[in-house]
Design a protein around this motif. Structure first.
Motif, PDB file in Angstrom:
ATOM      1  N   GLY A 156       0.796  -1.216   0.000  1.00  0.00           N
ATOM      2  CA  GLY A 156       0.000   0.000   0.000  1.00  0.00           C
ATOM      3  C   GLY A 156       0.828   1.265   0.000  1.00  0.00           C
ATOM      4  O   GLY A 156       0.289   2.373   0.109  1.00  0.00           O
ATOM      5  N   ARG A 157       2.147   1.111  -0.168  1.00  0.00           N
ATOM      6  CA  ARG A 157       3.041   2.272  -0.070  1.00  0.00           C
ATOM      7  C   ARG A 157       3.909   2.462  -1.311  1.00  0.00           C
ATOM      8  O   ARG A 157       4.777   3.334  -1.321  1.00  0.00           O
ATOM      9  CB  ARG A 157       3.930   2.135   1.169  1.00  0.00           C
ATOM     10  CG  ARG A 157       3.138   2.189   2.481  1.00  0.00           C
ATOM     11  CD  ARG A 157       4.028   2.107   3.708  1.00  0.00           C
ATOM     12  NE  ARG A 157       4.546   0.767   3.912  1.00  0.00           N
ATOM     13  CZ  ARG A 157       5.825   0.437   3.941  1.00  0.00           C
ATOM     14  NH1 ARG A 157       6.743   1.367   3.737  1.00  0.00           N
ATOM     15  NH2 ARG A 157       6.205  -0.797   4.151  1.00  0.00           N
ATOM     16  N   VAL A 158       3.678   1.652  -2.341  1.00  0.00           N
ATOM     17  CA  VAL A 158       4.483   1.743  -3.570  1.00  0.00           C
ATOM     18  C   VAL A 158       3.551   1.813  -4.764  1.00  0.00           C
ATOM     19  O   VAL A 158       2.605   1.017  -4.887  1.00  0.00           O
ATOM     20  CB  VAL A 158       5.437   0.542  -3.716  1.00  0.00           C
ATOM     21  CG1 VAL A 158       6.210   0.635  -5.039  1.00  0.00           C
ATOM     22  CG2 VAL A 158       6.402   0.479  -2.541  1.00  0.00           C
ATOM     23  N   GLU A 159       3.815   2.767  -5.634  1.00  0.00           N
ATOM     24  CA  GLU A 159       3.050   2.914  -6.875  1.00  0.00           C
ATOM     25  C   GLU A 159       4.023   2.871  -8.049  1.00  0.00           C
ATOM     26  O   GLU A 159       5.076   3.524  -8.010  1.00  0.00           O
ATOM     27  CB  GLU A 159       2.291   4.243  -6.868  1.00  0.00           C
ATOM     28  CG  GLU A 159       1.437   4.483  -8.091  1.00  0.00           C
ATOM     29  CD  GLU A 159       0.592   5.732  -7.990  1.00  0.00           C
ATOM     30  OE1 GLU A 159      -0.121   6.062  -8.958  1.00  0.00           O
ATOM     31  OE2 GLU A 159       0.644   6.396  -6.932  1.00  0.00           O
ATOM     32  N   LEU A 160       3.692   2.100  -9.079  1.00  0.00           N
ATOM     33  CA  LEU A 160       4.539   1.983 -10.272  1.00  0.00           C
ATOM     34  C   LEU A 160       3.870   2.697 -11.430  1.00  0.00           C
ATOM     35  O   LEU A 160       2.728   2.396 -11.788  1.00  0.00           O
ATOM     36  CB  LEU A 160       4.763   0.508 -10.614  1.00  0.00           C
ATOM     37  CG  LEU A 160       5.603   0.227 -11.867  1.00  0.00           C
ATOM     38  CD1 LEU A 160       7.041   0.721 -11.674  1.00  0.00           C
ATOM     39  CD2 LEU A 160       5.601  -1.266 -12.191  1.00  0.00           C
ATOM     40  N   LEU A 161       4.580   3.660 -12.009  1.00  0.00           N
ATOM     41  CA  LEU A 161       4.102   4.402 -13.179  1.00  0.00           C
ATOM     42  C   LEU A 161       4.943   3.979 -14.365  1.00  0.00           C
ATOM     43  O   LEU A 161       6.120   4.342 -14.483  1.00  0.00           O
ATOM     44  CB  LEU A 161       4.239   5.906 -12.951  1.00  0.00           C
ATOM     45  CG  LEU A 161       3.521   6.488 -11.724  1.00  0.00           C
ATOM     46  CD1 LEU A 161       3.868   7.951 -11.561  1.00  0.00           C
ATOM     47  CD2 LEU A 161       2.025   6.293 -11.838  1.00  0.00           C
ATOM     48  N   THR A 162       4.363   3.170 -15.254  1.00  0.00           N
ATOM     49  CA  THR A 162       5.108   2.687 -16.412  1.00  0.00           C
ATOM     50  C   THR A 162       4.704   3.466 -17.661  1.00  0.00           C
ATOM     51  O   THR A 162       3.670   4.146 -17.683  1.00  0.00           O
ATOM     52  CB  THR A 162       4.861   1.195 -16.621  1.00  0.00           C
ATOM     53  OG1 THR A 162       3.450   0.958 -16.776  1.00  0.00           O
ATOM     54  CG2 THR A 162       5.377   0.389 -15.445  1.00  0.00           C
ATOM     55  N   GLY A 163       5.533   3.346 -18.699  1.00  0.00           N
ATOM     56  CA  GLY A 163       5.280   4.108 -19.918  1.00  0.00           C
ATOM     57  C   GLY A 163       5.273   5.594 -19.647  1.00  0.00           C
ATOM     58  O   GLY A 163       4.450   6.335 -20.201  1.00  0.00           O
ATOM     59  N   ALA A 164       6.185   6.047 -18.774  1.00  0.00           N
ATOM     60  CA  ALA A 164       6.195   7.450 -18.365  1.00  0.00           C
ATOM     61  C   ALA A 164       7.624   7.937 -18.214  1.00  0.00           C
ATOM     62  O   ALA A 164       8.554   7.155 -18.012  1.00  0.00           O
ATOM     63  CB  ALA A 164       5.425   7.621 -17.058  1.00  0.00           C
TER      64      ALA A 164
END
Length: 469
Positions: free
Chosen positions: A107-115
């Motif tokens: 709940g503490r990590v977000e992955l932004l791909t294609g960015a």
């Protein structure tokens, strides 16, 4: 419209180092992290790697600290039976998918791909154009400072005429008809992998021309294993060989005599020391290729002809397929402090094994507050390339390992992390072999490091640029 990401860290790069840092950081600190990458998923260059690639090291040494890649399994069949398994490209990609899922579940990590991180604490999606910003308190982590170039993404470093057939290593598996000759261009792991793959698939060694600008030194893979009695013999041999040598060439020749280093052609003294591992079975295959061209770097490829930077030319078959394996896989930019006021720049902090180095950096970031203290514990080092850079890497990496290993909590954590090649697990029994190799290291560390520093000209290779903060 901009979306504010309420995070404490923005990690730019979801490759091996970025993921290892993030994994260790969130496991030891209550922080929120956004990871951004231009590719469509985590795993970095593995997402675009040639399909027949495998790790050149044991799977257990690669990935993130929380999740063992391959589960520590041994190979059961083939020429490496009994050695630790080496993951394939699909296995590595699937592994990073599992790591991402585990991190998201915190709940503490977000992955932004294609960015892309475009600067000014701003991330822009390549897909939707959506913009994300992070707060001023957020620390930016540069995890792509040493991102490797691979043939699938980097054009050949030589001119290609319209009537020449040049393909990256990835496309060798997609050829629709066999040429009368393959021309493999490159000296590193991609080139050796390609030659081995061709030979395993029945290509006559006489049908392969290998353009090898430099000859490489390579480590015997059987010694780079997660067994302290075996692995610790390698640094012991390096330090002993250095202490007894008057030149870097002599160091490597002594290591060859000790069974640690290998070269393809024993009549040529290598000048390249990125030092990947190689199986002795692969070495035998590579030695079957006799058409080796050593004229420096290739300048141009035309149908039936290779032209080199010294102006010389070599004839090849008109239907030859030239395989581009010449991307600059390991980068060697100037060293900078890992911790600076503006960012954290991930770099190796021990000799080789970048995943462990990035995990150590993440652990130190999670457990220390003072940047000067963090930089003292984790000073950066180079990757090896030339013999001098390899020697400097070993000096700087050994000094750093000594520094962070002197901290009781780091030493205890590192002894439990399979990424650490030098670890002696807490439950590992004391044996005469282990005691002996530790005695060898203790006796040779001082004189060995002093000689490596002298032979490498370390003062000209190790300077840091930029303020430490």
């Amino acid at each position: 419209m901009e979306t504010l990401l309420d995070v404490d860290y923005l990690v730019v790069g979801a490759g091996a180092m970025g993921m290892a840092f993030t994994d260790a950081l969130v496991d030891h600190a209550d922080v929120r992290v956004a990871v951004v990458d231009r590719r469509h998923g985590a795993g970095g260059h593995w997402l675009e790697a040639y399909p027949f690639v495998r790790l050149h090291q044991a799977s257990a040494f690669y990935g993130v600290a929380s999740t063992v890649l391959g589960g520590g399994r041994l190979q059961q069949h083939g020429p490496e039976a009994g050695l630790q398994e080496r993951a394939s490209q699909p296995e590595i990609v699937a592994y990073y998918d599992r790591v991402v899922e585990r991190l998201r579940q915190t709940g503490r990590v977000e992955l932004l791909t294609g960015a892309d991180h475009v600067g000014d604490r701003t991330v822009v999606s390549r897909v939707s154009g959506q913009r994300f910003v992070v707060p001023e308190r957020c620390r930016v982590v540069n995890a792509h400072h040493l991102a490797p170039g691979i043939p699938a993404e980097v054009p050949p470093p030589f001119a290609v005429s319209a009537d020449a057939h040049v393909v990256p290593a990835n496309d060798v598996v997609r050829l629709e008809a066999a040429p009368s000759q393959y021309v493999v261009v490159g000296s590193g792991k991609t080139a050796t992998d390609t030659c081995v793959w061709l030979l395993q698939h029945g290509v006559d060694p006489n049908a392969i021309c290998w353009v090898r600008p430099r000859d490489p030194w390579m480590l015997d893979r059987a010694l780079i294993q997660p067994d302290p009695e075996i692995f610790l013999g390698v640094p012991a041999a390096i330090l002993e060989s250095a202490a007894a040598s008057s030149s870097l060439d002599e160091v490597f020749l002594r290591l060859e005599g000790a069974g640690v280093m290998m070269r393809i052609d024993r009549s040529v003294t290598p000048t390249m020391a990125k030092a990947p591992t190689l199986g002795t079975w692969e070495l035998e295959l590579l030695r079957s290729i006799e058409d080796v061209v050593r004229r420096g770097h290739l300048r141009a490829v035309d149908r039936g002809r290779l032209t080199f930077t010294d102006g010389s030319t070599v004839r090849v078959a008109d239907d030859a397929v030239v395989v581009h394996c010449a991307a600059d896989g390991l980068k060697n930019p100037p060293l900078v402090p890992v911790w600076r006021p503006g960012d954290i720049t991930l770099q190796p902090v021990r000799a080789g094994f970048p995943c462990f180095g990035a995990a150590v950096t993440g652990y130190v970031e999670a457990t220390r507050t003072d940047d000067d203290e963090k930089n003292r514990l984790c000073p950066p080092s180079h990757y090896g390339n030339t013999l001098a850079q390899w020697a400097a890497m070993n000096v700087l990496g050994t000094r750093a390992s000594t520094s962070f290993s002197a901290e009781p909590d780091i030493a205890a954590w590192a002894s439990r992390v399979t990424l650490n090649p030098a670890r002696v697990p807490p439950d590992h029994p004391s044996t005469p072999a282990l005691d002996h190799v530790r005695e060898r290291i203790a006796a040779s560390t001082g004189p060995g490091l002093a000689r490596l520093a002298e032979l490498s000209g370390l003062s000209g290779l190790s300077g840091l640029s930029g303020p430490a903060g």
